[in-house]
Design a protein around this motif. Structure first.
Motif, mmCIF file in Angstrom:
data_model
loop_
_atom_site.group_PDB
_atom_site.id
_atom_site.type_symbol
_atom_site.label_atom_id
_atom_site.label_comp_id
_atom_site.label_asym_id
_atom_site.label_seq_id
_atom_site.Cartn_x
_atom_site.Cartn_y
_atom_site.Cartn_z
ATOM 1 N N HIS A 9 2.230 8.215 49.023
ATOM 2 C CA HIS A 9 3.257 9.181 49.400
ATOM 3 C C HIS A 9 3.624 9.990 48.166
ATOM 4 O O HIS A 9 3.483 9.515 47.040
ATOM 5 C CB HIS A 9 4.480 8.472 49.962
ATOM 6 C CG HIS A 9 4.152 7.599 51.117
ATOM 7 N ND1 HIS A 9 3.916 8.100 52.371
ATOM 8 C CD2 HIS A 9 3.984 6.261 51.203
ATOM 9 C CE1 HIS A 9 3.623 7.096 53.180
ATOM 10 N NE2 HIS A 9 3.652 5.975 52.495
ATOM 11 N N TYR A 10 4.113 11.208 48.394
ATOM 12 C CA TYR A 10 4.424 12.125 47.302
ATOM 13 C C TYR A 10 5.799 12.747 47.515
ATOM 14 O O TYR A 10 6.182 13.026 48.649
ATOM 15 C CB TYR A 10 3.395 13.258 47.250
ATOM 16 C CG TYR A 10 1.998 12.790 46.921
ATOM 17 C CD1 TYR A 10 1.520 12.869 45.623
ATOM 18 C CD2 TYR A 10 1.158 12.277 47.901
ATOM 19 C CE1 TYR A 10 0.239 12.444 45.313
ATOM 20 C CE2 TYR A 10 -0.113 11.853 47.597
ATOM 21 C CZ TYR A 10 -0.576 11.935 46.300
ATOM 22 O OH TYR A 10 -1.837 11.516 45.994
ATOM 23 N N GLY A 11 6.491 12.976 46.419
ATOM 24 C CA GLY A 11 7.762 13.688 46.443
ATOM 25 C C GLY A 11 7.794 14.686 45.305
ATOM 26 O O GLY A 11 7.533 14.332 44.153
ATOM 27 N N LEU A 12 8.085 15.937 45.623
ATOM 28 C CA LEU A 12 8.150 16.990 44.605
ATOM 29 C C LEU A 12 9.373 16.786 43.730
ATOM 30 O O LEU A 12 10.484 16.652 44.225
ATOM 31 C CB LEU A 12 8.229 18.368 45.280
ATOM 32 C CG LEU A 12 8.383 19.565 44.346
ATOM 33 C CD1 LEU A 12 7.161 19.725 43.454
ATOM 34 C CD2 LEU A 12 8.620 20.825 45.164
ATOM 35 N N LEU A 13 9.160 16.746 42.420
ATOM 36 C CA LEU A 13 10.266 16.602 41.485
ATOM 37 C C LEU A 13 10.658 17.925 40.856
ATOM 38 O O LEU A 13 11.832 18.241 40.761
ATOM 39 C CB LEU A 13 9.926 15.590 40.380
ATOM 40 C CG LEU A 13 9.749 14.155 40.851
ATOM 41 C CD1 LEU A 13 9.352 13.268 39.680
ATOM 42 C CD2 LEU A 13 11.015 13.637 41.499
ATOM 43 N N ASP A 14 9.666 18.718 40.408
ATOM 44 C CA ASP A 14 9.990 19.961 39.722
ATOM 45 C C ASP A 14 8.753 20.845 39.615
ATOM 46 O O ASP A 14 7.641 20.351 39.453
ATOM 47 C CB ASP A 14 10.508 19.651 38.322
ATOM 48 C CG ASP A 14 11.229 20.812 37.666
ATOM 49 O OD1 ASP A 14 11.544 21.805 38.350
ATOM 50 O OD2 ASP A 14 11.504 20.727 36.456
#
Length: 75
Positions: A9-14
């Motif tokens: 899974h992936y989550g955009l940080l910046d």
């Protein structure tokens, strides 16, 4: 079982420099920070919306999943 329990899974940080972003990637309890290139695919037409995910992502492009009242890059 929930749909998001298995796999990566992936989550955009910046957003970083043009064309790359910092993502959090996890699978189970393994977590890491990764810099990935932006997905280069845009929707059809001259004003096609760009995809807000990373290159070679496994799912649909964000503009394919977008709901009319949501911004796919911030929701």
């Amino acid at each position: 079982m929930f749909a998001h329990e298995d796999g990566q899974h992936y989550g955009l940080l910046d957003d970083l420099e043009y064309g790359t972003a910092l993502w959090l990637r996890w699978a189970g309890s393994d977590v890491e920070l990764v810099v990935l290139p932006d997905c280069p695919v845009a929707g059809r037409g001259p004003d096609g919306e760009g995809c807000c995910l990373f290159a070679d992502h496994a799912t649909q492009h964000t503009w394919e999943e977008a709901h009319p009242m949501e911004d796919p890059c911030t929701s």
